[in-house]
Design an enzyme around this catalytic site. Sequence first.
Site, PDB file in Angstrom:
ATOM      1  N   HIS A  83       0.802  -1.226   0.000  1.00 54.85           N
ATOM      2  CA  HIS A  83       0.000   0.000   0.000  1.00 54.85           C
ATOM      3  C   HIS A  83       0.834   1.276   0.000  1.00 54.85           C
ATOM      4  CE1 HIS A  83      -3.471   2.408   0.212  1.00 54.85           C
ATOM      5  NE2 HIS A  83      -4.159   1.774   1.117  1.00 54.85           N
ATOM      6  N   ASP A 105      -9.971  -3.380 -18.778  1.00 57.67           N
ATOM      7  CA  ASP A 105     -10.318  -4.352 -19.819  1.00 57.67           C
ATOM      8  C   ASP A 105      -9.041  -4.912 -20.439  1.00 57.67           C
ATOM      9  OD1 ASP A 105     -11.206  -5.766 -22.025  1.00 57.67           O
ATOM     10  OD2 ASP A 105     -12.093  -4.038 -23.037  1.00 57.67           O
TER      11      ASP A 105
END
Length: 415
Positions: free
Chosen positions: A165, A385
């Site tokens: 993170h 995508d």
Amino acid sequence: MATHIPLTFTVRRCKPEFVAPAKPTPCEQKLLSDIDDQASLRNQVRLVHFYRHEPSMEGKHPADVITTGLAQALVLYYPFAGRLREGANGKLIVDCNGEGVLFIKADADVTLQQFGDALRPPFPCFDELLFDVPGSEGMLNCPLLLIQVTRLKCGGFIFAIRLNHVMSDGTGLKQFLSTVAAMARDEATHLIPPVWERHLLDAPNPPRVTFTHHEYDEVEAAVTTTTTSLSSDNLVERSFFFGPAEVSLLRRLLPPHLRHCTKFELLTAFLWRCRSLAINLDPEEEVRMLCIVNARSKIESLLPQGYYGNAFVFPAAITTVKSLGENPLGYAVELVKQAKASLTEEYVKSVAALMMIRGKRLLFPNVIGSFIISDITKMGLEDVDFGWGKAVFAGTAKAVGVDKKSKSIRISSAM
């Protein structure tokens, strides 16, 4: 009554491999910002994307397609291929050495349909869908990304990723994944160039704390309940859906001047109030709501487009259990709105200064009454995508997380 049968399946994984940048990249060391480099972000975040079968991609293993895009994207985002080191005073440094990110290619004998119509965390057998390679999960000298792509029996697949993170927030990770996806589709045009520039979120010199940061109050729980014990051992993960009917019902509980609040403000206030009452704390005990707010829109003049570091803070609301319970829902909504409104460029710099003055190892308050919530629906993770279309689900793999050191609760919402 129908009996619920838990979903079980078998995952066949290839040996984990390192994916390095497709071309030589700079060998250098890069400092993280004072916002990146804080103890509350020194953890691993896990996200998961589910994709349907795409006939035009028949015969292609999604792992192979994504590996190609990943190697090309790492040429631009080469710090992800490096390793964290610790410098003077514990300052985290990215050693850009091109070692690569850890990647696992896998197949599973299960279909997307078997996961059910409503894809919500927690997901069954997630440890199989993102295998934590032993020795890879540390903060220092370990891969900064772990990715597993699991092809399903139906031709769909699951993309799971573990992120250190301190490197990025959700917005920054989405920017990186969009580049990976564009490279995988061989459509790498009009990409947002990545911007490092982590010094922009460093503390001013000299550092000045100009706000009261209740999110980092160093306090202990004043009173513990006699009937409820809240720990990481007795929590149960559940997903709750708030549709238009539920949101409308909650809005009717508010006075007219608050009914135009955002869904995030409304549901955050509602969940904070319910959770604080449910865990049965002493009525006089203070409770805190920490809302994770993306600061990019508030500090546009400071951060250039393409910045992919952590650019969020945790403005806090604070009150007592008694006040939350005895006042109507609008009281909590007002507190949430005030916390969000406190976010300014000066506030962000004040947080960075606090990290500098008190040390970057500040954790969230060590109280059971700390409630942390984030809205991930605006990130557009489902738009990534790889050639199989948009994801049918994209988000955190776990709905609820407990910081075992701070005993605080984190809820990632899908509102």
